[in-house]
Enzyme design. Structure first.
Site, PDB file in Angstrom:
ATOM      1  N   SER A  32       0.868  -1.215   0.035  1.00  0.00           N
ATOM      2  CA  SER A  32       0.178  -0.068  -0.076  1.00  0.00           C
ATOM      3  C   SER A  32       0.810   1.244   0.023  1.00  0.00           C
ATOM      4  O   SER A  32       2.231   1.098   0.452  1.00  0.00           O
ATOM      5  CB  SER A  32      -0.865   0.121   1.218  1.00  0.00           C
ATOM      6  N   TYR A  45      -1.306  -0.217  10.257  1.00  0.00           N
ATOM      7  CA  TYR A  45      -1.634  -0.426   9.029  1.00  0.00           C
ATOM      8  C   TYR A  45      -0.103  -0.131   8.220  1.00  0.00           C
ATOM      9  O   TYR A  45       0.080  -1.122   7.642  1.00  0.00           O
ATOM     10  CB  TYR A  45      -2.630   0.082   8.275  1.00  0.00           C
ATOM     11  N   SER A  46       0.201   1.072   8.473  1.00  0.00           N
ATOM     12  CA  SER A  46       1.446   1.620   7.590  1.00  0.00           C
ATOM     13  C   SER A  46       2.679   0.636   8.091  1.00  0.00           C
ATOM     14  O   SER A  46       3.651   0.116   7.318  1.00  0.00           O
ATOM     15  CB  SER A  46       1.811   2.889   7.807  1.00  0.00           C
ATOM     16  N   LYS A  49       2.383  -2.728   6.394  1.00  0.00           N
ATOM     17  CA  LYS A  49       2.638  -2.669   4.952  1.00  0.00           C
ATOM     18  C   LYS A  49       4.126  -2.411   4.820  1.00  0.00           C
ATOM     19  O   LYS A  49       4.836  -3.251   3.731  1.00  0.00           O
ATOM     20  CB  LYS A  49       1.891  -1.679   4.112  1.00  0.00           C
ATOM     21  N   ILE A  78      -7.944   3.162  -4.557  1.00  0.00           N
ATOM     22  CA  ILE A  78      -8.488   2.511  -5.652  1.00  0.00           C
ATOM     23  C   ILE A  78      -9.927   2.161  -5.067  1.00  0.00           C
ATOM     24  O   ILE A  78     -10.182   2.109  -3.917  1.00  0.00           O
ATOM     25  CB  ILE A  78      -7.488   0.970  -5.700  1.00  0.00           C
TER      26      ILE A  78
END
Length: 134
Positions: A32, A45-46, A49, A78
């Protein structure tokens, strides 16, 4: 963290042995923009990833001699269920292309990376983000 990192580890471990035996394989990890740039309010999340990107680069070096490639795709915004509740009108202003990407565009990139035409591409993180750079 569990889904991103353990998912990568367990699935890759299971499939990699066969790829190495056949001396051919393609692994494409779904990362991501958050893993490259980091986004506020998404530290977990960061971080997950970003760790996936490090694992991609390390594994690519390990398995390249056996003709297995390992790359990562790092989408920006997206049009998916994940972005459905975001304020698309405001966020589009951040994207030089002026729009969110389509799942088909990401799929086309992945299709290329798993093809024979991409045999010399490994250890790369390819952003697909409409020009929204870090």
């Amino acid at each position: 963290l569990d889904t991103t990192l353990n998912g990568f580890f367990y699935v890759t471990r299971r499939l990699l042995k066969e790829m190495l035996t056949h001396r051919w394989g393609r692994i494409v990890n779904m990362a991501s923009l958050s893993g490259i740039k980091g986004l506020p309010g998404q530290a977990n999340y960061s971080a997950a990833k970003a760790a996936l990107l490090g694992a991609t680069k390390a594994l690519a070096q390990e398995v390249a001699p056996r003709k297995v490639t390992v790359n990562a795709v790092a989408p920006g915004f997206i049009e998916t269920d994940m972005t459905r509740d975001l304020d698309e009108k405001e966020l589009r202003k951040l994207v030089p292309a002026g729009r969110f990407g389509k799942p088909e565009e990401v799929a086309a990139l992945v299709a290329f990376l798993v093809s024979d035409d991409a045999a010399y591409i490994t250890g790369e993180v390819i952003s697909i983000n409409g020009g929204l750079y870090t």
